[in-house]
Design a protein around this motif. Structure first.
Motif, PDB file in Angstrom:
ATOM      1  N   TRP A 297       0.865  -1.177   0.000  1.00 47.08           N
ATOM      2  CA  TRP A 297       0.000   0.000   0.000  1.00 47.08           C
ATOM      3  C   TRP A 297       0.899   1.223   0.000  1.00 47.08           C
ATOM      4  O   TRP A 297       1.023   1.943   0.977  1.00 47.08           O
ATOM      5  CB  TRP A 297      -0.921  -0.014   1.211  1.00 47.08           C
ATOM      6  CG  TRP A 297      -2.106   0.907   1.108  1.00 47.08           C
ATOM      7  CD1 TRP A 297      -2.553   1.594   0.013  1.00 47.08           C
ATOM      8  CD2 TRP A 297      -3.013   1.229   2.165  1.00 47.08           C
ATOM      9  NE1 TRP A 297      -3.660   2.314   0.306  1.00 47.08           N
ATOM     10  CE2 TRP A 297      -3.979   2.110   1.627  1.00 47.08           C
ATOM     11  CE3 TRP A 297      -3.106   0.867   3.495  1.00 47.08           C
ATOM     12  CZ2 TRP A 297      -5.022   2.633   2.394  1.00 47.08           C
ATOM     13  CZ3 TRP A 297      -4.136   1.380   4.249  1.00 47.08           C
ATOM     14  CH2 TRP A 297      -5.084   2.258   3.702  1.00 47.08           C
ATOM     15  N   TYR A 298       1.535   1.440  -1.136  1.00 51.17           N
ATOM     16  CA  TYR A 298       2.542   2.494  -1.271  1.00 51.17           C
ATOM     17  C   TYR A 298       1.997   3.859  -0.870  1.00 51.17           C
ATOM     18  O   TYR A 298       2.702   4.662  -0.263  1.00 51.17           O
ATOM     19  CB  TYR A 298       3.047   2.602  -2.714  1.00 51.17           C
ATOM     20  CG  TYR A 298       3.292   1.281  -3.396  1.00 51.17           C
ATOM     21  CD1 TYR A 298       2.670   0.987  -4.608  1.00 51.17           C
ATOM     22  CD2 TYR A 298       4.140   0.340  -2.839  1.00 51.17           C
ATOM     23  CE1 TYR A 298       2.891  -0.214  -5.254  1.00 51.17           C
ATOM     24  CE2 TYR A 298       4.364  -0.871  -3.468  1.00 51.17           C
ATOM     25  CZ  TYR A 298       3.736  -1.145  -4.680  1.00 51.17           C
ATOM     26  OH  TYR A 298       3.949  -2.336  -5.311  1.00 51.17           O
TER      27      TYR A 298
ATOM     28  N   ALA B 275      -5.334 -12.498   6.311  1.00 49.12           N
ATOM     29  CA  ALA B 275      -4.610 -11.221   6.273  1.00 49.12           C
ATOM     30  C   ALA B 275      -4.754 -10.581   4.888  1.00 49.12           C
ATOM     31  O   ALA B 275      -4.950  -9.363   4.778  1.00 49.12           O
ATOM     32  CB  ALA B 275      -3.133 -11.437   6.620  1.00 49.12           C
ATOM     33  N   TYR B 276      -4.665 -11.387   3.849  1.00 51.48           N
ATOM     34  CA  TYR B 276      -4.848 -10.901   2.476  1.00 51.48           C
ATOM     35  C   TYR B 276      -6.245 -10.278   2.320  1.00 51.48           C
ATOM     36  O   TYR B 276      -6.380  -9.166   1.804  1.00 51.48           O
ATOM     37  CB  TYR B 276      -4.656 -12.065   1.487  1.00 51.48           C
ATOM     38  CG  TYR B 276      -5.160 -11.777   0.108  1.00 51.48           C
ATOM     39  CD1 TYR B 276      -4.384 -11.048  -0.796  1.00 51.48           C
ATOM     40  CD2 TYR B 276      -6.409 -12.216  -0.306  1.00 51.48           C
ATOM     41  CE1 TYR B 276      -4.859 -10.769  -2.075  1.00 51.48           C
ATOM     42  CE2 TYR B 276      -6.881 -11.941  -1.568  1.00 51.48           C
ATOM     43  CZ  TYR B 276      -6.106 -11.225  -2.447  1.00 51.48           C
ATOM     44  OH  TYR B 276      -6.590 -10.940  -3.703  1.00 51.48           O
TER      45      TYR B 276
ATOM     46  N   LYS C 125      -9.317  -3.319   3.582  1.00 51.00           N
ATOM     47  CA  LYS C 125      -8.832  -2.069   4.175  1.00 51.00           C
ATOM     48  C   LYS C 125      -8.465  -1.042   3.109  1.00 51.00           C
ATOM     49  O   LYS C 125      -8.623   0.148   3.309  1.00 51.00           O
ATOM     50  CB  LYS C 125      -7.635  -2.353   5.081  1.00 51.00           C
ATOM     51  CG  LYS C 125      -7.121  -1.149   5.837  1.00 51.00           C
ATOM     52  CD  LYS C 125      -6.072  -1.581   6.834  1.00 51.00           C
ATOM     53  CE  LYS C 125      -5.611  -0.453   7.701  1.00 51.00           C
ATOM     54  NZ  LYS C 125      -6.572  -0.026   8.705  1.00 51.00           N
ATOM     55  N   THR C 126      -7.981  -1.509   1.974  1.00 51.61           N
ATOM     56  CA  THR C 126      -7.445  -0.598   0.957  1.00 51.61           C
ATOM     57  C   THR C 126      -8.339  -0.442  -0.269  1.00 51.61           C
ATOM     58  O   THR C 126      -7.988   0.307  -1.175  1.00 51.61           O
ATOM     59  CB  THR C 126      -6.076  -1.117   0.480  1.00 51.61           C
ATOM     60  OG1 THR C 126      -6.242  -2.401  -0.112  1.00 51.61           O
ATOM     61  CG2 THR C 126      -5.090  -1.200   1.628  1.00 51.61           C
TER      62      THR C 126
ATOM     63  N   GLY D 228      -7.166  -4.442  -5.235  1.00 55.59           N
ATOM     64  CA  GLY D 228      -6.732  -5.549  -4.390  1.00 55.59           C
ATOM     65  C   GLY D 228      -5.793  -6.522  -5.074  1.00 55.59           C
ATOM     66  O   GLY D 228      -5.112  -7.299  -4.416  1.00 55.59           O
ATOM     67  N   ASP D 229      -5.736  -6.469  -6.421  1.00 54.53           N
ATOM     68  CA  ASP D 229      -4.828  -7.359  -7.159  1.00 54.53           C
ATOM     69  C   ASP D 229      -3.365  -7.066  -6.848  1.00 54.53           C
ATOM     70  O   ASP D 229      -2.496  -7.862  -7.178  1.00 54.53           O
ATOM     71  CB  ASP D 229      -5.052  -7.233  -8.669  1.00 54.53           C
ATOM     72  CG  ASP D 229      -6.422  -7.745  -9.086  1.00 54.53           C
ATOM     73  OD1 ASP D 229      -7.065  -8.429  -8.279  1.00 54.53           O
ATOM     74  OD2 ASP D 229      -6.832  -7.449 -10.213  1.00 54.53           O
ATOM     75  N   ARG D 230      -3.096  -5.940  -6.259  1.00 56.14           N
ATOM     76  CA  ARG D 230      -1.724  -5.576  -5.924  1.00 56.14           C
ATOM     77  C   ARG D 230      -1.126  -6.529  -4.894  1.00 56.14           C
ATOM     78  O   ARG D 230       0.067  -6.784  -4.891  1.00 56.14           O
ATOM     79  CB  ARG D 230      -1.698  -4.144  -5.390  1.00 56.14           C
ATOM     80  CG  ARG D 230      -0.290  -3.606  -5.201  1.00 56.14           C
ATOM     81  CD  ARG D 230      -0.286  -2.226  -4.595  1.00 56.14           C
ATOM     82  NE  ARG D 230      -0.779  -1.203  -5.500  1.00 56.14           N
ATOM     83  CZ  ARG D 230      -0.840   0.087  -5.187  1.00 56.14           C
ATOM     84  NH1 ARG D 230      -0.404   0.501  -3.998  1.00 56.14           N
ATOM     85  NH2 ARG D 230      -1.318   0.967  -6.030  1.00 56.14           N
TER      86      ARG D 230
END
Length: 149
Positions: free
Chosen positions: A72-73, A117-118, A124-125, A131-133
């Motif tokens: 999550w840069y 966790a994934y 969360k993001t 989410g593919d990141r």
């Protein structure tokens, strides 16, 4: 409170701490005939479940925070120090609890815990990134989770 011979019998439901101490003393004294076996077995099983749950929770939280830091840069720049401090605390607590048996249990549960966790990282993001990141297959070993390096 009931009296068995000269042994006091505490009630597990109303005097839990006293009951535990009494059971421990009976074990130390090898006075097995006065042990409250059914309740003692139930309490030991509950302790095991609690310890397993605890180490799983810490491993899950460590993996979630590692995913957020690495992928999550957009937020990592601002939250990295906080997330790293959280990981340090989770690792300390995890390592304080780990035994050989709990380590084996955790190793067997890592894929499942990573999937949770994934999922949490994606949720969360999801408003800010795709989410593919995040990698769907587990990328952290047990050593990655336990060690501070």
């Amino acid at each position: 409170m009931k009296v068995l011979g000269t042994m006091l019998k505490h009630n597990i439901d109303t005097e839990y701490d006293s009951w535990l101490l009494e059971q421990a003393q009976l074990l130390r004294d090898r006075n097995f005939q006065h042990l409250d076996i059914d309740n003692l077995v139930e309490e030991i099983e509950a302790l095991v479940r609690g310890e397993k749950s605890s180490v799983e929770q810490f491993a899950y939280l460590i993996m979630l925070h590692l995913l957020l830091i690495e992928y999550w840069y957009e937020e990592s720049e601002w939250n990295r120090n906080h997330w790293e401090a959280e990981i340090t605390g989770f690792r300390l607590q995890l390592n304080n609890k780990l035994t050989t048996n709990l380590r084996k249990h955790l190793a067997q549960r890592l894929d499942f815990l990573y999937s949770k966790a994934y999922q949490a990282a994606v949720k969360k993001t999801k408003s800010s990134i795709n989410g593919d990141r995040f990698p769907q297959k587990r990328k952290y070993s047990l050593e990655d989770i336990i060690n501070d390096e």
